[in-house]
Design a protein around this motif. Structure first.
Motif, PDB file in Angstrom:
ATOM      1  N   UNK A  50      46.768  35.163  68.019  1.00 27.79           N
ATOM      2  CA  UNK A  50      47.310  34.457  66.853  1.00 27.79           C
ATOM      3  C   UNK A  50      46.721  33.056  66.771  1.00 27.79           C
ATOM      4  N   UNK A  51      46.669  32.361  67.900  1.00 30.26           N
ATOM      5  CA  UNK A  51      46.081  31.026  67.928  1.00 30.26           C
ATOM      6  C   UNK A  51      45.657  30.681  69.349  1.00 30.26           C
ATOM      7  N   UNK A  52      44.680  29.805  69.438  1.00 36.46           N
ATOM      8  CA  UNK A  52      44.132  29.367  70.729  1.00 36.46           C
ATOM      9  C   UNK A  52      44.129  27.849  70.745  1.00 36.46           C
ATOM     10  N   UNK A  53      44.712  27.254  71.783  1.00 35.69           N
ATOM     11  CA  UNK A  53      44.831  25.802  71.870  1.00 35.69           C
ATOM     12  C   UNK A  53      44.173  25.319  73.165  1.00 35.69           C
ATOM     13  N   UNK A  54      42.971  24.791  73.039  1.00 37.67           N
ATOM     14  CA  UNK A  54      42.267  24.234  74.184  1.00 37.67           C
ATOM     15  C   UNK A  54      42.818  22.831  74.483  1.00 37.67           C
ATOM     16  N   UNK A  55      42.727  22.420  75.735  1.00 39.22           N
ATOM     17  CA  UNK A  55      43.123  21.065  76.114  1.00 39.22           C
ATOM     18  C   UNK A  55      42.329  20.062  75.279  1.00 39.22           C
ATOM     19  N   UNK A  56      43.006  19.071  74.748  1.00 39.66           N
ATOM     20  CA  UNK A  56      42.336  18.046  73.960  1.00 39.66           C
ATOM     21  C   UNK A  56      41.665  17.044  74.897  1.00 39.66           C
ATOM     22  N   UNK A  57      40.359  16.953  74.792  1.00 41.17           N
ATOM     23  CA  UNK A  57      39.584  16.045  75.653  1.00 41.17           C
ATOM     24  C   UNK A  57      38.552  15.309  74.806  1.00 41.17           C
ATOM     25  N   UNK A  58      37.971  14.290  75.401  1.00 40.10           N
ATOM     26  CA  UNK A  58      36.883  13.572  74.745  1.00 40.10           C
ATOM     27  C   UNK A  58      35.639  14.458  74.675  1.00 40.10           C
ATOM     28  N   UNK A  59      34.736  14.190  73.724  1.00 38.19           N
ATOM     29  CA  UNK A  59      33.560  15.057  73.549  1.00 38.19           C
ATOM     30  C   UNK A  59      32.740  15.286  74.819  1.00 38.19           C
ATOM     31  N   UNK A  60      32.696  14.289  75.702  1.00 44.85           N
ATOM     32  CA  UNK A  60      31.886  14.418  76.911  1.00 44.85           C
ATOM     33  C   UNK A  60      32.658  15.014  78.083  1.00 44.85           C
ATOM     34  N   UNK A  61      33.962  15.329  77.868  1.00 48.26           N
ATOM     35  CA  UNK A  61      34.790  15.854  78.942  1.00 48.26           C
ATOM     36  C   UNK A  61      34.971  17.365  78.823  1.00 48.26           C
ATOM     37  N   UNK A  62      35.373  17.973  79.943  1.00 47.65           N
ATOM     38  CA  UNK A  62      35.578  19.416  79.991  1.00 47.65           C
ATOM     39  C   UNK A  62      37.061  19.756  79.886  1.00 47.65           C
TER      40      UNK A  62
END
Length: 230
Positions: A161-173
């Motif tokens: 239904x939905x996928x929520x990745x950890x919010x990180x800075x562009x250069x972070x994993x």
């Protein structure tokens, strides 16, 4: 259902990614694989190999495996197979195909289908937290959202239904993500009896377990002003 249960049992026995590999096969080959699966099931149920059979009588199944397998394997693991397949049928397949089973039961009873069947409440009425899986990734081996979505979609169909990745800075994993499934039964199928699972997505390890929201965790803790007995 026993054929599907056989594939899942073999995966638990160490023959990985069988269902995933079958998804890319044409229907004709899938049907032939099902025929070979029936030979294997008969071998388990009768405790004997057909007199005309040799090890190469399941060539398509062998072609899916990363290690050797033959009808002798099913004889040697017969008891494990009987119990394991029955358990998967009861705990996974029956749940996944409950609507089909309900319709079939009504037809066998001569009641027909259609209007007589009370519609089941959509599973998405189940709270999202109860059909959410928490996945973590290894630091130094970045996994992208599209990889996660593609992996589970290829293995279990249109299930997310939905996928929520950890919010990180562009250069972070991102080190974790939450996956909300359309159906809670999909998550149960993925996690199995242990309530957790490990996958390899494009060569990178991914660990999964049921999501426990923060409010549920905090409810297990005593209030701050509570004096615990010594």
């Amino acid at each position: 259902m026993q054929v599907m249960a056989l594939w899942l049992w073999l995966e638990r026995m160490g023959f990985g990614n069988i269902v995933h590999k079958m998804l890319s096969l044409p229907y004709t080959l899938v049907n032939e694989l099902a025929d070979e699966a029936i030979i294997c099931l008969n071998c388990i149920n009768t405790n004997q190999i057909p007199s005309s059979s040799e090890n190469n009588d399941i060539p398509l199944i062998q072609s899916l495996m990363e290690k050797e397998i033959s009808l002798q394997f099913f004889l040697e693991n017969r008891l494990n197979g009987i119990l394991g397949i029955a358990k998967i049928v009861d705990e996974v397949c029956v749940r996944a195909f409950s609507d089909i089973m309900q319709q079939a039961g009504l037809r066998r009873a001569g009641l027909g289908g259609g209007d007589l069947v009370q519609p089941r409440a959509p599973e998405n009425e189940v709270p999202a937290d109860d059909r959410t899986m928490f996945v973590t990734f290894s630091k130094g081996y970045p996994v992208h959202g599209w990889e996660v979505r593609e992996f589970f979609t290829r293995s279990y169909g249109d299930c997310i239904e939905s996928l929520h990745m950890q919010e990180v800075q562009p250069h972070q994993q991102a080190l974790f993500a939450r996956i909300i499934f359309h159906k809670g039964s999909t998550m149960e199928m993925i996690l199995g009896d242990m309530g957790k699972a490990k996958f390899t997505i494009n060569g990178k390890h991914v660990w999964a377990r049921k999501y426990v929201p923060k409010r549920a965790k905090s409810s297990l803790l005593p209030p701050r002003n509570t004096i615990l007995p010594i």
